[in-house]
Design a protein around this motif. Structure first.
Motif, short mmCIF file in Angstrom:
data_model
loop_
_atom_site.label_atom_id
_atom_site.label_comp_id
_atom_site.label_asym_id
_atom_site.label_seq_id
_atom_site.Cartn_x
_atom_site.Cartn_y
_atom_site.Cartn_z
N GLU A 126 51.35 24.32 22.43
CA GLU A 126 51.34 24.65 20.99
C GLU A 126 52.00 23.52 20.18
N HIS A 127 51.36 23.22 19.05
CA HIS A 127 51.72 22.11 18.16
C HIS A 127 53.24 21.96 17.93
N HIS A 128 53.86 23.03 17.45
CA HIS A 128 55.27 22.90 17.06
C HIS A 128 56.22 22.86 18.26
N ALA A 130 55.42 21.19 20.85
CA ALA A 130 55.31 19.75 21.17
C ALA A 130 56.18 18.92 20.22
N HIS A 131 56.22 19.30 18.93
CA HIS A 131 57.11 18.56 18.00
C HIS A 131 58.56 18.67 18.47
N ILE A 132 59.01 19.90 18.72
CA ILE A 132 60.42 20.08 19.11
C ILE A 132 60.70 19.34 20.42
N TYR A 149 58.91 21.41 11.31
CA TYR A 149 58.20 21.89 10.12
C TYR A 149 57.23 20.83 9.61
N ASP A 150 56.10 21.32 9.09
CA ASP A 150 55.08 20.41 8.58
C ASP A 150 54.11 21.20 7.70
N GLY A 151 52.90 20.67 7.48
CA GLY A 151 51.89 21.40 6.71
C GLY A 151 51.37 22.57 7.53
N GLY A 343 55.94 12.79 12.64
CA GLY A 343 54.62 13.32 12.29
C GLY A 343 53.78 13.58 13.53
N ASP A 344 52.49 13.79 13.34
CA ASP A 344 51.70 14.31 14.44
C ASP A 344 51.41 13.31 15.56
N GLU A 345 51.59 12.02 15.32
CA GLU A 345 51.43 11.10 16.46
C GLU A 345 52.47 11.40 17.54
FE LIG Z 1 52.64 18.58 12.91
#
Ligand SMILES: [Fe+2]
Length: 577
Positions: A126-128, A130-132, A149-151, A343-345
């Protein structure tokens, strides 16, 4: 154990390669195909990753993607049913996501191999998370609060987590349409910044504004016991991708976010490239203020649930360096680790490290201690490119190179500085940078007129020797990836006038010799001549993705009014001396 991390079919497509928990190489596709924020399949980035480590695609044991189209599916369906006009769009998106799930067939096609030869296991995260993961697993910590947090990503805009050992335990999610990123984007669009990624520009406009619209803008965001909600009457219905569209050719577009209510309240939206009025500045001020209020509210609530001093932070909104700089004063957190590619990269790194530590249960021995993870080029390659571009140049050993370049900066000349491996993430950190004197009054205008052509309100950033930070800035938490804005001390402001923003702040990069010895020594050489342990650092580009190759750097040098180019051991000057 070779793990390939991917962000694909999403803005800022990228690839990263991790071997036994160590990030060996990472690059965003935009740097290679030269298409800003490219959101297709990162074929060039994957090839660059494998070439850098001397591996073939058949050697890869795991492929990890920072997106999971099945995550939060119930919420997505619920949203689609409540918004019948969006159902067709929802079905199309599901079909497209199904088509892209198969990393195996995409990689087989990209490398022209039989799909049966690819033995890797495929993981979707899941996207977030992966961010964390992109921050927590890179940090030196065994325990931290995690915040992303993001869009939007996988139908979520905000996630909080408890990070401990190898585990990231999700505490809360804020689901769409409620999104701080969308709130910021909506107002940026209204004041004429409509391109994906423009939000960072408008952050620099906010301090020029006043609190005229604060009460009105506050009505858009409601705080709710550690969470928040948007008042959707200010927004157009955006669908489950929250207004971000990735076209089949990988171009990223934003749909119009703001509703007619914004026009009724604030008048005509500003058209791009027209004059910026006090109204636009006041809206920017209110936007940044309200964004920070919600951010600190969420962080204070997170701290109650995960007490401690450490905060692992990521997501596109974590590039809001103004908010990052203030969080030490507004929350109990005392240390941040922010992924330089917030960001998403950054999802490519997060997904790969999560697979290694959380899925495969491998120990955490490595931490990310610099952002120089991209391509590098040999001296022979650089010289050959200089020759074929017809540049006149001289070769210097290390000491004389630093003397020559620091002399140029002392004179107020503008130097392209291209060295070593390219930075990972959106900031130039002294390997693909344009550098000059930070204390000359007209320097900002000179840079803008001659090279950068940026909006008048956007500040340039200082790179400072880490040990000098407390003497020049009012906070001493390091900012190695240029992700914190602090006040400049009153007695230093006039010495740093080209990097001192209108509110007496600077978005600094603290530089240590361990992270980047050549860049550190360049600043030190400048310091010996001027008494200033600071140089101005802006990204090496002109309205394009940051230069990656020597040829792109030489092109940028030749077509702009840069005075000199220091590329590897070579220095070329415009006047040919
Ligand atoms: Fe993102």
């Amino acid at each position: 154990m070779l793990i390939l991390g991917l962000n694909m079919f999403h803005a800022d497509a990228s690839a990263a390669v991790v071997d036994n928990g160590k990030i060996l190489f990472a690059v965003a596709e935009e740097r290679l195909n030269r298409r800003k924020h490219f959101g297709g399949f990162p074929a060039l980035a994957v090839k660059a990753c494998l070439d850098a480590v001397g591996a073939k695609i058949t050697d890869v044991q795991h492929v990890a993607v920072g997106q999971d189209s099945d995550a939060n599916l119930a919420k997505k369906v619920q949203y689609a049913l409540a918004n019948p006009a969006k159902i067709l769009n929802f079905i199309k998106m599901r079909q497209r996501k199904e088509a892209m799930r198969g990393a195996r067939s995409l990689l087989a096609r990209a490398f022209d191999v039989d799909v049966r030869t690819l033995k890797f296991q495929e993981h979707h995260l899941e996207h977030h998370i992966a961010h964390i993961a992109s921050s927590y697993y890179c940090s030196p910590w065994e325990k931290a609060a995690g915040f992303s947090y993001d869009g939007s990503g996988d139908f979520v805009s905000t996630m909080t987590a408890r990070c401990e050992g190898n585990e990231i335990q999700v505490l809360d999610r804020v689901y769409l349409p409620h999104s701080l990123g969308s709130f910021y984007t909506m107002i940026c669009e209204f004041i004429g910044y409509k391109k994906y990624g423009d939000e960072g520009k408008v952050m620099g406009l906010a301090p020029y504004g006043k609190d005229t619209y604060l009460d009105e803008i506050k009505k858009i965001l409601a705080l709710r016991n550690g969470s928040f909600q948007l008042n959707m009457s200010y927004f157009k219905p955006l669908g489950s991708n929250q207004g971000m569209q990735v076209l089949p050719d990988g171009t990223v577009r934003l749909a119009r976010h703001f509703s007619e209510k914004m026009e009724k309240l604030f008048g005509e939206p500003r058209e791009p490239y027209t004059e910026i009025t006090q109204r636009d500045m006041d809206l920017a001020y209110a936007m940044q203020h309200c964004f920070e209020e919600v951010f600190f509210h969420l962080l204070n609530d997170l701290h109650r649930r995960v007490p401690g001093e450490n905060l692992a932070l990521a997501g596109g909104c974590a590039l809001n360096s103004v908010a990052n700089g203030k969080l030490f004063f507004r929350t109990p957190f005392r240390r941040t680790w922010i992924q330089p590619a917030a960001g998403d990269e950054g999802l490519a790194i997060g997904a790969a490290l999560h697979t290694y530590h959380a899925v495969l249960k491998q120990p955490r021995r490595e931490q990310m201690d610099h952002a120089y993870l991209g391509p590098e080029f040999s001296e022979a390659q650089i010289e050959s490119d200089l020759k074929s571009a017809g540049a006149k140049y001289q070769r210097f050993d290390r000491g004389p190179l630093l003397e020559t370049v620091s002399d140029e900066m002392v004179k107020g000349n503008v130097v392209g500085w291209f060295q070593g491996r390219m930075e990972w993430g959106p900031r130039a950190l002294g390997n693909r940078s344009i550098v000059t004197h930070p204390g000359l009054p007209n320097m900002k205008d000179v840079l803008n007129a001659r090279i950068k052509h940026r909006e008048w309100f956007r500040p340039f950033a200082p790179s400072i020797l880490a040990e000098a930070q407390p003497e020049y800035f009012e906070h001493d938490h390091p900012s190695p990836y240029m992700l914190h804005v602090y006040k400049i001390r009153p007695d230093k402001r006039k010495h740093l006038c080209a990097v001192n923003h209108v509110d007496d702040t600077g978005r600094l990069q603290t530089v240590t010799r361990e992270e980047n010895p050549l860049y550190y020594d360049l600043i030190q050489a400048f310091s010996r001549k001027t008494g200033l342990p600071v140089i101005l650092n802006t990204s090496f580009n002109e309205n394009e993705p940051i230069v990656c190759t020597p040829r792109e750097a030489i092109d940028c040098f030749q077509r702009t009014k840069m005075d000199a180019l220091a590329i590897g051991p070579f220095v070329a000057r415009k006047d040919g001396t």
